[in-house]
Design an enzyme around this catalytic site. Structure first.
Site, PDB file in Angstrom:
ATOM      1  CG  ASP A  73     -34.457 -41.691 -14.896  1.00  0.00           C
ATOM      2  OD1 ASP A  73     -34.597 -41.110 -15.993  1.00  0.00           O
ATOM      3  OD2 ASP A  73     -35.396 -42.232 -14.289  1.00  0.00           O
ATOM      4  CG  HIS A  90     -35.340 -45.005 -11.404  1.00  0.00           C
ATOM      5  ND1 HIS A  90     -34.902 -44.607 -12.639  1.00  0.00           N
ATOM      6  CD2 HIS A  90     -35.100 -46.321 -11.334  1.00  0.00           C
ATOM      7  CE1 HIS A  90     -34.397 -45.642 -13.279  1.00  0.00           C
ATOM      8  NE2 HIS A  90     -34.500 -46.692 -12.498  1.00  0.00           N
ATOM      9  CB  SER A  98     -33.173 -42.631  -7.067  1.00  0.00           C
ATOM     10  OG  SER A  98     -32.470 -41.915  -6.082  1.00  0.00           O
TER      11      SER A  98
END
Length: 183
Positions: free
Chosen positions: A178, A86, A59
């Site tokens: 994720d 991300h 992220s």
């Protein structure tokens, strides 16, 4: 700091695949791999790269960890590193210049159809989905609907499908987990 706008005002090259590439795709006869067929009807098969491709997902908070990872890698390593972050779809990324300062390896933003080479670092552009097929990076536009955007999972799965024993996945941090399914 990663979501800042780019200092360049030049029109960017298209990052996404064109609607038609002039090459047809057909399944391989043995069912193991798809091949591209050139205009002469002969298969254009790319062998799987003979080096490790490392997919690293994070992220926005993963930049420091990824920078430390790059600093620890030797420039002549027989691997390519692909960084999938991300990020918000509305902001251009400033990752490439930041990462170039952390490593002596070349760092490039991915464009559609880019061939993967060992000893290089590739950065996924914002607002896209990334996959790999036969040693080539493929970009697709991020869907405009409100579905969950899981770019790390998507990339790691595509790499595992293609690379098997030469595929390495690393998740430094993940928004909405994720990367967990892709590993």
């Amino acid at each position: 700091p990663l979501a800042g706008t780019s200092a360049s005002h030049a029109k960017p090259k298209s990052r996404l695949a064109p609607a038609a590439t002039g090459k047809a795709r057909r399944p391989a006869g043995d069912g193991q791999r798809e091949t591209q067929v050139d205009g002469d009807g002969e298969p254009d098969v790319r062998p799987e790269p003979a080096f490790t491709i490392v997919g690293v997902g994070a992220s926005a908070g993963g930049l420091e960890a990824f920078t430390q990872l790059l600093r620890a890698l030797p420039a002549d390593a027989n691997m390519a590193v692909i960084y999938v972050q991300h990020l918000s779809p509305r902001h251009e990324s400033a990752l490439v210049p930041l990462l170039r300062e952390a490593t002596s390896m070349p760092v490039e933003e991915i464009t559609e159809g880019m061939e993967i080479k060992p000893g290089e670092v590739y950065v996924m552009p914002p607002n896209t989905f990334l996959s790999v097929s036969e040693g080539v990076l493929r970009l697709a536009p991020r869907p405009e609907d409100r579905s969950r955007h899981m770019p790390v999972d998507s990339f790691l799965r595509s790499r595992a499908d293609q690379g098997q024993q030469r595929a390495v996945g690393v998740v430094l941090s993940g928004t909405d987990s994720d990367g967990a399914a892709g590993l």
